[in-house]
Design an enzyme around this catalytic site. Structure first.
Site, PDB file in Angstrom:
ATOM      1  N   CYS A 264      82.041  43.917  76.707  1.00 45.26           N
ATOM      2  CA  CYS A 264      81.207  43.884  75.494  1.00 45.26           C
ATOM      3  C   CYS A 264      80.236  42.701  75.474  1.00 45.26           C
ATOM      4  N   ALA A 265      80.463  41.686  76.333  1.00 44.84           N
ATOM      5  CA  ALA A 265      79.563  40.518  76.306  1.00 44.84           C
ATOM      6  C   ALA A 265      78.152  40.939  76.684  1.00 44.84           C
ATOM      7  N   GLY A 266      77.175  40.358  76.042  1.00 41.03           N
ATOM      8  CA  GLY A 266      75.797  40.686  76.393  1.00 41.03           C
ATOM      9  C   GLY A 266      74.809  39.784  75.667  1.00 41.03           C
TER      10      GLY A 266
ATOM     11  N   THR B 223      70.236  39.232  74.833  1.00 45.47           N
ATOM     12  CA  THR B 223      68.858  39.728  74.954  1.00 45.47           C
ATOM     13  C   THR B 223      67.945  38.552  75.286  1.00 45.47           C
TER      14      THR B 223
ATOM     15  N   GLY C 110      59.394  45.867  75.211  1.00 46.90           N
ATOM     16  CA  GLY C 110      59.819  44.463  75.181  1.00 46.90           C
ATOM     17  C   GLY C 110      61.202  44.224  75.766  1.00 46.90           C
TER      18      GLY C 110
ATOM     19  N   TYR D  96      66.664  44.308  79.621  1.00 52.44           N
ATOM     20  CA  TYR D  96      67.853  44.805  78.899  1.00 52.44           C
ATOM     21  C   TYR D  96      68.026  46.314  79.132  1.00 52.44           C
TER      22      TYR D  96
ATOM     23  N   PRO E   2      75.675  52.087  71.665  1.00 55.11           N
ATOM     24  CA  PRO E   2      75.362  51.909  70.236  1.00 55.11           C
ATOM     25  C   PRO E   2      73.855  51.865  69.998  1.00 55.11           C
ATOM     26  N   GLY E   3      73.466  52.312  68.824  1.00 58.88           N
ATOM     27  CA  GLY E   3      72.104  52.069  68.348  1.00 58.88           C
ATOM     28  C   GLY E   3      72.046  50.671  67.760  1.00 58.88           C
TER      29      GLY E   3
HETATM   30  N1  CAA Z   1      55.365  50.420  70.975  1.00 57.64           N
HETATM   31  C1  CAA Z   1      54.064  50.273  71.285  1.00 57.64           C
HETATM   32  N2  CAA Z   1      53.382  49.137  71.051  1.00 57.64           N
HETATM   33  C2  CAA Z   1      54.034  48.129  70.473  1.00 57.64           C
HETATM   34  C3  CAA Z   1      55.393  48.212  70.118  1.00 57.64           C
HETATM   35  C4  CAA Z   1      56.055  49.427  70.389  1.00 57.64           C
HETATM   36  N3  CAA Z   1      57.365  49.599  70.099  1.00 57.64           N
HETATM   37  N4  CAA Z   1      55.777  47.043  69.599  1.00 57.64           N
HETATM   38  C5  CAA Z   1      54.701  46.233  69.611  1.00 57.64           C
HETATM   39  N5  CAA Z   1      53.646  46.899  70.118  1.00 57.64           N
HETATM   40  C6  CAA Z   1      52.277  46.401  70.314  1.00 57.64           C
HETATM   41  C7  CAA Z   1      51.826  45.636  69.085  1.00 57.64           C
HETATM   42  O1  CAA Z   1      51.287  46.539  68.139  1.00 57.64           O
HETATM   43  C8  CAA Z   1      50.804  44.702  69.688  1.00 57.64           C
HETATM   44  O2  CAA Z   1      49.620  45.408  69.914  1.00 57.64           O
HETATM   45  P1  CAA Z   1      48.185  44.666  69.892  1.00 57.64           P
HETATM   46  O3  CAA Z   1      48.251  43.616  70.961  1.00 57.64           O
HETATM   47  O4  CAA Z   1      47.236  45.760  70.165  1.00 57.64           O
HETATM   48  O5  CAA Z   1      48.085  44.081  68.513  1.00 57.64           O
HETATM   49  C9  CAA Z   1      51.385  44.350  71.049  1.00 57.64           C
HETATM   50  O6  CAA Z   1      52.286  45.432  71.363  1.00 57.64           O
HETATM   51  C10 CAA Z   1      52.142  43.051  71.038  1.00 57.64           C
HETATM   52  O7  CAA Z   1      53.202  43.173  70.084  1.00 57.64           O
HETATM   53  P2  CAA Z   1      53.983  41.943  69.528  1.00 57.64           P
HETATM   54  O8  CAA Z   1      53.106  41.103  68.659  1.00 57.64           O
HETATM   55  O9  CAA Z   1      55.285  42.392  68.937  1.00 57.64           O
HETATM   56  O10 CAA Z   1      54.252  41.148  70.858  1.00 57.64           O
HETATM   57  P3  CAA Z   1      55.061  39.872  71.029  1.00 57.64           P
HETATM   58  O11 CAA Z   1      54.854  39.422  72.433  1.00 57.64           O
HETATM   59  O12 CAA Z   1      54.869  38.907  69.932  1.00 57.64           O
HETATM   60  O13 CAA Z   1      56.564  40.416  70.862  1.00 57.64           O
HETATM   61  C11 CAA Z   1      58.534  41.571  71.435  1.00 57.64           C
HETATM   62  C12 CAA Z   1      57.061  41.353  71.752  1.00 57.64           C
HETATM   63  C13 CAA Z   1      59.310  40.251  71.629  1.00 57.64           C
HETATM   64  C14 CAA Z   1      59.070  42.579  72.396  1.00 57.64           C
HETATM   65  C15 CAA Z   1      58.698  42.001  69.958  1.00 57.64           C
HETATM   66  O14 CAA Z   1      57.898  43.148  69.762  1.00 57.64           O
HETATM   67  C16 CAA Z   1      60.121  42.367  69.635  1.00 57.64           C
HETATM   68  O15 CAA Z   1      60.963  41.516  69.383  1.00 57.64           O
HETATM   69  N6  CAA Z   1      60.440  43.663  69.640  1.00 57.64           N
HETATM   70  C17 CAA Z   1      61.801  44.157  69.401  1.00 57.64           C
HETATM   71  C18 CAA Z   1      62.440  44.582  70.696  1.00 57.64           C
HETATM   72  C19 CAA Z   1      63.793  45.152  70.409  1.00 57.64           C
HETATM   73  O16 CAA Z   1      63.929  46.258  69.895  1.00 57.64           O
HETATM   74  N7  CAA Z   1      64.832  44.395  70.726  1.00 57.64           N
HETATM   75  C20 CAA Z   1      66.172  44.819  70.421  1.00 57.64           C
HETATM   76  C21 CAA Z   1      67.044  43.587  70.308  1.00 57.64           C
HETATM   77  S1  CAA Z   1      68.667  43.996  69.689  1.00 57.64           S
HETATM   78  C22 CAA Z   1      69.332  44.848  70.930  1.00 57.64           C
HETATM   79  O17 CAA Z   1      68.860  44.892  72.024  1.00 57.64           O
HETATM   80  C23 CAA Z   1      70.599  45.571  70.635  1.00 57.64           C
HETATM   81  C24 CAA Z   1      70.518  46.948  71.077  1.00 57.64           C
HETATM   82  O18 CAA Z   1      71.043  47.290  72.139  1.00 57.64           O
HETATM   83  C25 CAA Z   1      69.895  47.956  70.201  1.00 57.64           C
HETATM   84  P1  NAP Z   2      76.689  39.072  69.714  1.00 55.04           P
HETATM   85  O1  NAP Z   2      77.281  38.922  68.373  1.00 55.04           O
HETATM   86  O2  NAP Z   2      75.574  38.177  70.128  1.00 55.04           O
HETATM   87  O3  NAP Z   2      77.853  39.006  70.777  1.00 55.04           O
HETATM   88  C1  NAP Z   2      77.622  38.871  72.136  1.00 55.04           C
HETATM   89  C2  NAP Z   2      78.815  38.229  72.767  1.00 55.04           C
HETATM   90  O4  NAP Z   2      78.602  38.084  74.181  1.00 55.04           O
HETATM   91  C3  NAP Z   2      79.090  36.831  72.221  1.00 55.04           C
HETATM   92  O5  NAP Z   2      80.472  36.739  71.901  1.00 55.04           O
HETATM   93  C4  NAP Z   2      78.759  35.924  73.380  1.00 55.04           C
HETATM   94  O6  NAP Z   2      79.585  34.801  73.466  1.00 55.04           O
HETATM   95  C5  NAP Z   2      79.061  36.817  74.577  1.00 55.04           C
HETATM   96  N1  NAP Z   2      78.377  36.294  75.767  1.00 55.04           N
HETATM   97  C6  NAP Z   2      77.047  36.127  75.948  1.00 55.04           C
HETATM   98  N2  NAP Z   2      76.817  35.593  77.159  1.00 55.04           N
HETATM   99  C7  NAP Z   2      78.018  35.426  77.753  1.00 55.04           C
HETATM  100  C8  NAP Z   2      78.441  34.917  78.999  1.00 55.04           C
HETATM  101  N3  NAP Z   2      77.582  34.481  79.942  1.00 55.04           N
HETATM  102  N4  NAP Z   2      79.763  34.899  79.270  1.00 55.04           N
HETATM  103  C9  NAP Z   2      80.650  35.328  78.362  1.00 55.04           C
HETATM  104  N5  NAP Z   2      80.339  35.817  77.154  1.00 55.04           N
HETATM  105  C10 NAP Z   2      79.017  35.866  76.860  1.00 55.04           C
HETATM  106  O7  NAP Z   2      76.098  40.543  69.894  1.00 55.04           O
HETATM  107  P2  NAP Z   2      76.725  41.965  69.558  1.00 55.04           P
HETATM  108  O8  NAP Z   2      75.734  42.679  68.766  1.00 55.04           O
HETATM  109  O9  NAP Z   2      78.115  41.848  69.083  1.00 55.04           O
HETATM  110  O10 NAP Z   2      76.707  42.618  71.033  1.00 55.04           O
HETATM  111  C11 NAP Z   2      77.876  42.965  71.727  1.00 55.04           C
HETATM  112  C12 NAP Z   2      77.502  43.948  72.836  1.00 55.04           C
HETATM  113  O11 NAP Z   2      76.979  45.139  72.247  1.00 55.04           O
HETATM  114  C13 NAP Z   2      76.409  43.430  73.786  1.00 55.04           C
HETATM  115  O12 NAP Z   2      76.698  43.849  75.091  1.00 55.04           O
HETATM  116  C14 NAP Z   2      75.170  44.122  73.280  1.00 55.04           C
HETATM  117  O13 NAP Z   2      74.205  44.256  74.291  1.00 55.04           O
HETATM  118  C15 NAP Z   2      75.739  45.431  72.848  1.00 55.04           C
HETATM  119  N6  NAP Z   2      74.936  46.168  71.868  1.00 55.04           N
HETATM  120  C16 NAP Z   2      74.599  45.584  70.689  1.00 55.04           C
HETATM  121  C17 NAP Z   2      73.850  46.309  69.778  1.00 55.04           C
HETATM  122  C18 NAP Z   2      73.431  45.757  68.457  1.00 55.04           C
HETATM  123  O14 NAP Z   2      72.561  46.378  67.844  1.00 55.04           O
HETATM  124  N7  NAP Z   2      73.992  44.669  67.988  1.00 55.04           N
HETATM  125  C19 NAP Z   2      73.438  47.598  70.100  1.00 55.04           C
HETATM  126  C20 NAP Z   2      73.788  48.147  71.315  1.00 55.04           C
HETATM  127  C21 NAP Z   2      74.547  47.419  72.196  1.00 55.04           C
HETATM  128  P3  NAP Z   2      79.122  33.420  72.763  1.00 55.04           P
HETATM  129  O15 NAP Z   2      78.986  33.735  71.331  1.00 55.04           O
HETATM  130  O16 NAP Z   2      80.239  32.550  73.099  1.00 55.04           O
HETATM  131  O17 NAP Z   2      77.825  33.058  73.413  1.00 55.04           O
END
Ligand code: CAA
Ligand code: NAP
Length: 248
Positions: free
Chosen positions: A90-92, A94, A151, A155, A185-186
């Site tokens: 489960c560790a992960g 971004t 972005g 991942y 997961p979403g």
């Molecule tokens: N599709 C198409 N275009 C997009 C877009 C998308 N989804 N998102 C942003 N853009 C476009 C913007 O409109 C912008 O266009 P312009 O340059 O023409 O204005 C351009 O891309 C740059 O966008 P940003 O300002 O957002 O760019 P940034 O460099 O500041 O940030 C980013 C980029 C860090 C990726 C930011 O968009 C971001 O954080 N996005 C979220 C990514 C995401 O979903 N992460 C999930 C994290 S949680 C997780 O991962 C758990 C899990 O498993 C679900």
């Molecule tokens: P979280 O709260 O940030 O938990 C992530 C965990 O991973 C933390 O306990 C962290 O430990 C551990 N970890 C990170 N780097 C590590 C390393 N090098 N060695 C050992 N442990 C490490 O995030 P979460 O949302 O619960 O995510 C859990 C898992 O679900 C991840 O794999 C994530 O990618 C996945 N997931 C999350 C989502 C979501 O929307 N949240 C969606 C889909 C999948 P420390 O706290 O000690 O750093």
């Protein structure tokens, strides 16, 4: 399920805590690993909260991105707690950035922590499972490994790779009583999602037909189902839990 040992990596994180709690409630002996202590500033508070809930969960340090660290942790756990019957990877982390801006370090950190970690932790545990003829492994992937995400080239690649691992090792384990499955997961309301800029997150939530983020307990209950003794015919599967955001 008493007596069976369940190891949850990232077990002190948002989703990991709920998985640990659920497995504990189901009668497993739960052990969690966390990143090396200097990176776990909230660990003491986490332990106290669990104790207040009546749960004494041993925590072992293991950097999942490092094979030697994982092998050493598994060795200690098997000696001090018992053979690991259930492993939840489960560790992960971004490190989001568009490919245009993504550094080699951001790429490598995510591949090491989210994909190489699965090999690093599963390999030492799998050897014992093969010897004993029983095991349950669940890999926590992501919706973004299924559909890709703007972005998240690093991942999405790592999370898609996890399921390739699941499908291969499921074939190697099934005749030995070991199942291997993926959960994808979403968007779930944990610290990982809270890091997304507010405006971007609003747009993402608008794409979820359920109209909300998921909850960690909605993942934990599926983990509990998959690791049950009676789930031995389910292997190599990838289960989506995403509020309808990605259906295919
Ligand atoms: N599709 C198409 N275009 C997009 C877009 C998308 N989804 N998102 C942003 N853009 C476009 C913007 O409109 C912008 O266009 P312009 O340059 O023409 O204005 C351009 O891309 C740059 O966008 P940003 O300002 O957002 O760019 P940034 O460099 O500041 O940030 C980013 C980029 C860090 C990726 C930011 O968009 C971001 O954080 N996005 C979220 C990514 C995401 O979903 N992460 C999930 C994290 S949680 C997780 O991962 C758990 C899990 O498993 C679900
Ligand atoms: P979280 O709260 O940030 O938990 C992530 C965990 O991973 C933390 O306990 C962290 O430990 C551990 N970890 C990170 N780097 C590590 C390393 N090098 N060695 C050992 N442990 C490490 O995030 P979460 O949302 O619960 O995510 C859990 C898992 O679900 C991840 O794999 C994530 O990618 C996945 N997931 C999350 C989502 C979501 O929307 N949240 C969606 C889909 C999948 P420390 O706290 O000690 O750093």
């Amino acid at each position: 399920m008493s007596g069976k040992v369940a190891l949850v990596t990232g077990g002190a994180g948002g989703i990991g805590t709920e998985i640990s709690r659920k497995l504990m409630q189901e009668g497993y002996r739960v052990v969690v690993t966390c990143a090396p202590v200097f990176e776990c500033p909230n660990l003491d508070a986490w332990k106290q909260e669990r104790q207040a809930e009546g749960m004494d969960i041993p925590v072992y340090e293991a950097d999942v991105s490092d094979f030697a660290s994982c092998a050493a942790a598994v060795g200690r756990i098997e000696k001090e707690v018992g053979p690991v019957d259930i492993l939840v990877n489960c560790a992960g982390i971004t490190r989001d950035a568009t490919l245009k801006r993504m550094t080699e370090q951001q790429w490598n950190e995510v591949i090491d922590t989210n994909l190489n970690s699965v090999f690093n932790m599963t390999k030492p545990v799998f050897m014992g499972m093969l010897e004993r003829g029983y095991g349950r492994i669940v890999n926590i992937s992501s919706i973004n490994g299924r559909k890709g995400q703007f972005g998240q080239a690093n991942y999405s690649a790592a999370k898609a790779g996890m399921h390739g691992f699941t499908m291969a090792v499921a074939q190697e384990g099934v005749s030995k009583g070991i199942t291997v499955n993926t959960i994808s997961p979403g968007y779930i309301g944990t610290d990982m999602v809270k890091k997304i800029p507010e405006e971007v997150l609003k747009k993402i939530v608008a794409q979820i037909p359920a109209g909300r983020l998921g909850r960690p307990d909605e993942i934990a209950r599926v983990v509990a189902f998959l690791v049950h003794e009676d789930s031995g015919f389910i292997t190599g599967a990838n289960i989506d839990i995403n509020g309808g955001q990605f259906i295919h």
